[in-house]
Design a protein around this motif. Structure first.
Motif, short mmCIF file in Angstrom:
data_model
loop_
_atom_site.label_atom_id
_atom_site.label_comp_id
_atom_site.label_asym_id
_atom_site.label_seq_id
_atom_site.Cartn_x
_atom_site.Cartn_y
_atom_site.Cartn_z
N GLY A 290 -5.95 7.90 -3.50
CA GLY A 290 -4.65 8.29 -4.05
C GLY A 290 -4.25 9.71 -3.71
O GLY A 290 -3.76 10.44 -4.57
N ARG B 187 6.12 5.33 1.19
CA ARG B 187 5.11 6.36 1.42
C ARG B 187 5.06 6.69 2.91
O ARG B 187 5.47 5.86 3.75
N TYR C 269 -7.61 -1.93 -5.75
CA TYR C 269 -6.24 -1.38 -5.84
C TYR C 269 -6.24 0.12 -6.11
O TYR C 269 -5.20 0.76 -6.11
N PHE C 270 -7.42 0.67 -6.42
CA PHE C 270 -7.49 2.10 -6.75
C PHE C 270 -8.48 2.77 -5.80
O PHE C 270 -9.66 2.42 -5.80
N ARG C 271 -8.02 3.70 -5.02
CA ARG C 271 -8.93 4.36 -4.07
C ARG C 271 -8.79 5.85 -4.25
O ARG C 271 -8.97 6.38 -5.34
N TYR D 13 6.09 8.05 -2.71
CA TYR D 13 4.77 8.30 -3.30
C TYR D 13 4.49 9.81 -3.36
O TYR D 13 3.98 10.32 -4.35
N LYS E 241 0.81 -1.24 0.00
CA LYS E 241 0.00 0.00 0.00
C LYS E 241 0.84 1.28 0.00
O LYS E 241 0.49 2.27 0.66
N SER F 85 -4.35 3.33 4.05
CA SER F 85 -4.61 2.63 2.79
C SER F 85 -4.73 1.11 3.03
O SER F 85 -5.62 0.46 2.48
N LEU G 262 -6.74 4.91 -14.86
CA LEU G 262 -6.74 3.47 -14.59
C LEU G 262 -7.99 3.03 -13.83
O LEU G 262 -8.57 1.99 -14.13
#
Ligand code: A3P
Length: 316
Positions: A282, A150, A278-280, A217, A63, A158, A257
């Protein structure tokens, strides 16, 4: 695996320190925490993987922006990634997990001695293994390592969202954030302890900057073009035109994405996890929406103590 090997592995796993985590057990092997089904493949990869000089290995704790790099590295390395024709972009049809195979989750998960002879060079792999657990040939060959990390506060938030979404899909109650937080601070989470994981790669990247590209990140969010340019140079694939960099940044952006059909409705065949998880959000600083003052204080103090004298800082 033969049944005698399975028995030996089960006996070994049963002797390892164990802690509960999101409704399952984690086992500590050589200082790092693993789900049992990742442990045998990690051991196999750690002992058996033979790196080639032109391999690229993406490494991270969980994450920390790995999915972003799983999209960016293949796009930089593949000449198609720089062309104008978007219809050829592999990301249209493939979640980033499919473009850069994981040593422990995919390559070594079925067979401890997989045949990799048909893979086209330069080969791209990823792993969540901590630096000390990496196969010796990754450390000693000319292959390049890209490490992404990160702010631990955002990494924790995350992880919480991701794991609770994953277990909810299996009908398991969410793990309260307060309990998950205590566990994270003790270093108990898959592939953790986070701070030890980061420090291993950080220290090595200071000694061998030509070997390990250490990325954050937050730097990627602040200046994606600048960071992608640096990464492309590190990988020996510098850009000739600014439009090429812009193309890569746009193709790998979260906004693009997360809206692709494959990523909204596909499922990872290796993990059984919906790709959409996998995509929140960000964003940098999402922890501010979840942390109490005490949590902030505790994790920042822990991070300062762990990183003291290392020259590394990850607070934002
Ligand atoms: P959030 O949960 O804070 O939104 P990993 O890929 O290592 O599992 O990390 C997941 C985090 O990266 C999630 O953060 C996710 O939203 C974010 N992420 C995934 N793809 C991204 C992209 N293309 N650009 C920026 N962030 C991305």
């Amino acid at each position: 695996m033969e049944s005698s090997s399975v028995d030996k592995l089960s006996a070994l796993i049963n002797e390892l320190p164990k802690q509960p985590w999101y409704g399952a057990d984690l086992y500590n092997w050589k200082g790092f925490w693993y789900r049992p089904h990742h442990l045998s493949s990690t051991m196999a990869a750690s002992s058996n993987f033979q790196a080639k000089d032109d391999d690229v290995i993406l490494t991270s704790s969980m994450k920390t922006g790995t999915t972003w790099m799983k999209a960016i590295i293949p796009t930089i390395m593949n000449p198609v990634g720089r062309t104008d024709d978007d219809s050829l972009d592999p990301l249209l049809k493939h979640h980033p997990n499919e473009l850069i195979p994981s040593l422990e989750i995919q390559v070594y998960s079925v067979n401890p001695h997989p045949d990799l002879s048909n893979m086209v060079s330069p080969r791209l792999f990823r792993t969540h293994m901590a630096y000390p657990l990496l196969p010796e040939s990754i450390k000693t060959s000319g292959c390049k390592i890209v490490y992404i990390t990160r702010d631990p506060k955002d990494t924790f938030v995350s992880t919480c969202h991701f794991m609770n979404s994953v277990i909810a899909a299996r009908g398991v109650e969410p793990w309260p954030m307060s309990e998950a937080f205590e566990s994270f601070c003790k270093g108990v989470h898959t592939f953790g302890p986070f701070h030890d994981h980061v420090l291993g790669y950080w220290k090595e990247s200071l000694k061998r900057p030509e070997k390990i590209c250490f990325m954050r990140y937050e730097d990627m969010k602040k200046d994606p073009k600048g960071e992608v340019k640096k990464l492309a140079c590190f990988l020996g694939r510098p850009f000739e035109k600014d439009q090429e960099v812009e193309k890569v940044v746009w193709r790998c952006s979260l906004e693009r994405l997360k809206n692709l059909e494959m990523n909204q409705h596909g499922v990872d065949p290796w993990l059984g996890i919906d790709y959409k998880h996998y995509f929140r959000r960000g964003i940098v600083g999402d922890w501010k929406n979840h942390f109490t003052d005490e949590m902030k204080e505790k994790l920042e103090q822990l991070t300062a103590m762990k990183f003291e004298g290392s020259g590394l800082s990850l607070g934002y």
